[in-house]
Each structure stands twice: as structure tokens, then as C-alpha cells.
Design a protein around this motif. Structure first.
Motif, PDB file in Angstrom:
ATOM      1  N   THR A 116       0.864  -1.171   0.000  1.00  0.00           N
ATOM      2  CA  THR A 116       0.000   0.000   0.000  1.00  0.00           C
ATOM      3  C   THR A 116       0.909   1.232   0.000  1.00  0.00           C
ATOM      4  O   THR A 116       2.126   1.103  -0.078  1.00  0.00           O
ATOM      5  N   GLU A 117       0.312   2.372   0.160  1.00  0.00           N
ATOM      6  CA  GLU A 117       1.100   3.604   0.186  1.00  0.00           C
ATOM      7  C   GLU A 117       2.146   3.590   1.299  1.00  0.00           C
ATOM      8  O   GLU A 117       3.294   3.959   1.103  1.00  0.00           O
ATOM      9  N   ARG A 118       1.742   3.115   2.488  1.00  0.00           N
ATOM     10  CA  ARG A 118       2.639   3.178   3.650  1.00  0.00           C
ATOM     11  C   ARG A 118       3.046   1.825   4.209  1.00  0.00           C
ATOM     12  O   ARG A 118       3.934   1.751   5.057  1.00  0.00           O
ATOM     13  N   ASN A 138      -8.092  -2.872   4.182  1.00  0.00           N
ATOM     14  CA  ASN A 138      -8.514  -2.637   2.799  1.00  0.00           C
ATOM     15  C   ASN A 138      -7.628  -3.377   1.798  1.00  0.00           C
ATOM     16  O   ASN A 138      -8.112  -3.933   0.816  1.00  0.00           O
ATOM     17  N   LYS A 160      -6.959   0.352   9.050  1.00  0.00           N
ATOM     18  CA  LYS A 160      -7.839   0.519   7.886  1.00  0.00           C
ATOM     19  C   LYS A 160      -7.085   0.239   6.586  1.00  0.00           C
ATOM     20  O   LYS A 160      -7.597  -0.438   5.702  1.00  0.00           O
ATOM     21  N   GLU A 161      -5.879   0.764   6.488  1.00  0.00           N
ATOM     22  CA  GLU A 161      -5.078   0.586   5.272  1.00  0.00           C
ATOM     23  C   GLU A 161      -4.750  -0.888   5.038  1.00  0.00           C
ATOM     24  O   GLU A 161      -4.887  -1.400   3.921  1.00  0.00           O
ATOM     25  N   TYR A 209      -3.478   2.816  10.084  1.00  0.00           N
ATOM     26  CA  TYR A 209      -2.800   1.621   9.580  1.00  0.00           C
ATOM     27  C   TYR A 209      -3.721   0.401   9.551  1.00  0.00           C
ATOM     28  O   TYR A 209      -3.642  -0.410   8.620  1.00  0.00           O
ATOM     29  N   CYS A 216     -14.121   0.284   6.407  1.00  0.00           N
ATOM     30  CA  CYS A 216     -13.709  -0.623   5.336  1.00  0.00           C
ATOM     31  C   CYS A 216     -14.903  -1.256   4.609  1.00  0.00           C
ATOM     32  O   CYS A 216     -14.720  -2.157   3.790  1.00  0.00           O
TER      33      CYS A 216
END
Length: 175
Positions: free
Chosen positions: A7-9, A114, A110-111, A108, A147
Motif C-alpha cells: 500500500t502507500e505506507r 482494505n 484501515k489501510e 494503519y 472498510c
């Protein structure tokens, strides 16, 4: 699954034996595990978890994905997530997650959730995902709602845990 989910992070990857120390940092904290039916872990418990995760990834066909959540920026394991197929329904399963409290309230969970949802839907053809949550765990309820999960039922007096009878919400998401 040898490739990582990115993911992005975050990176979601298979556990390795050396991960036990980072896991134990949060898995041994009694105060953060009040909503979990496991823990606090001893060192032996955490090492057993890692061994089980390593064994599960070798099962064919694979029925469980236990993954480390790693913060890209620091290359640091900050939690874990997992997906387990339902034994009766091939296109259904359940997921869960935990984040080290040093990294709470940063999005984090949630990320990672998902990303895991996207993976199981696209790569594993999962159609329905369930998640359960202690009715007192407001933070986890918020993650699930964010989510796209919907609360579908309440299990009253689900089980005894840590000196109290737990009521459990069941959430569901169709992919």
C-alpha cells in the motif's frame, strides 16, 4: 503467496521466524488485549504463533493467510492481519487484525484491512468476508465500518473471556 501486498505506507508479507520479537512487543501487553480472546502472550506463546503461521503457509490448498504488517518508512513490523477461508463455503472467509499501540490512530488498521480485502477478492475469488468484534471495542468497529463492513448480528453471551462474558458483533462485507 511469495509476493507482498503493498500500500502507500505498508507492506503485508509472510511472517518469518525473526518477527517474534516485534510481535511480542504488543502481544505481551495485557492492557491492549482486553478485547482479544488470546494473550497476553508469554515468549513461548509468541514463538508458537510464528511456528503455526509458518506451517499454515505450507498447507495445500492454502486455507489461512497470516501476514505481518510492516511500516515501509521504518521497515518495522507494527502488527498483523489474517484471512481464513470458511470450511463450509469456498468463496467465504473471515479476517482480523492487530496493531502495536505505538501505531494506533494513524489509519494503519484501515489501510491493511482494505489491502487484505482487495487481495482476497481479486486473487482468491472471495465473495463474502466476515469479521467479529467485541461489542466494547469501539475502535475496531470503526475500522470495520470504514472498510465497508456491515454489522449483521449480535451474539449475546458468546463466550467467557478474561473474567467476563463477551458479547460479539459479527460484520460482513461482500466483495
Amino acid at each position: 503467496m511469495e509476493r507482498w501486498i503493498e500500500t502507500e505506507r505498508l507492506i503485508l508479507r509472510e511472517y518469518v521466524e525473526a518477527d517474534w520479537k516485534a510481535i511480542h512487543e504488543y502481544a505481551s501487553q495485557e492492557e491492549i488485549l482486553v478485547y482479544e480472546n488470546w494473550g497476553p502472550n508469554s515468549v513461548a506463546d509468541t514463538k508458537e504463533f510464528i511456528q503455526n503461521a509458518l506451517k499454515l503457509k505450507e498447507v495445500v490448498p492454502r486455507t489461512s493467510f497470516e501476514l505481518a504488517i510492516v511500516l515501509k518508512e521504518e521497515n518495522r513490523l507494527i502488527g498483523g492481519c489474517g484471512f481464513r477461508f470458511d470450511k463450509q463455503e469456498a468463496h467465504k472467509g473471515n479476517l482480523g487484525y492487530i496493531i502495536n499501540p505505538s501505531y494506533w490512530r494513524m489509519g494503519y488498521a484501515k489501510e491493511a484491512t482494505n489491502a487484505l480485502i482487495q487481495f482476497v477478492a481479486s486473487e482468491l475469488s472471495v465473495k463474502t468476508i466476515e469479521a467479529t468484534c467485541d461489542v466494547l471495542n469501539l475502535a475496531s468497529q470503526a475500522v470495520l465500518k470504514h472498510c465497508g463492513f456491515f454489522r449483521i448480528r449480535l451474539i449475546n453471551k458468546h463466550f467467557e473471556m478474561k473474567g467476563r462474558i463477551r458479547d460479539t458483533f459479527v460484520y460482513e462485507k461482500n466483495t
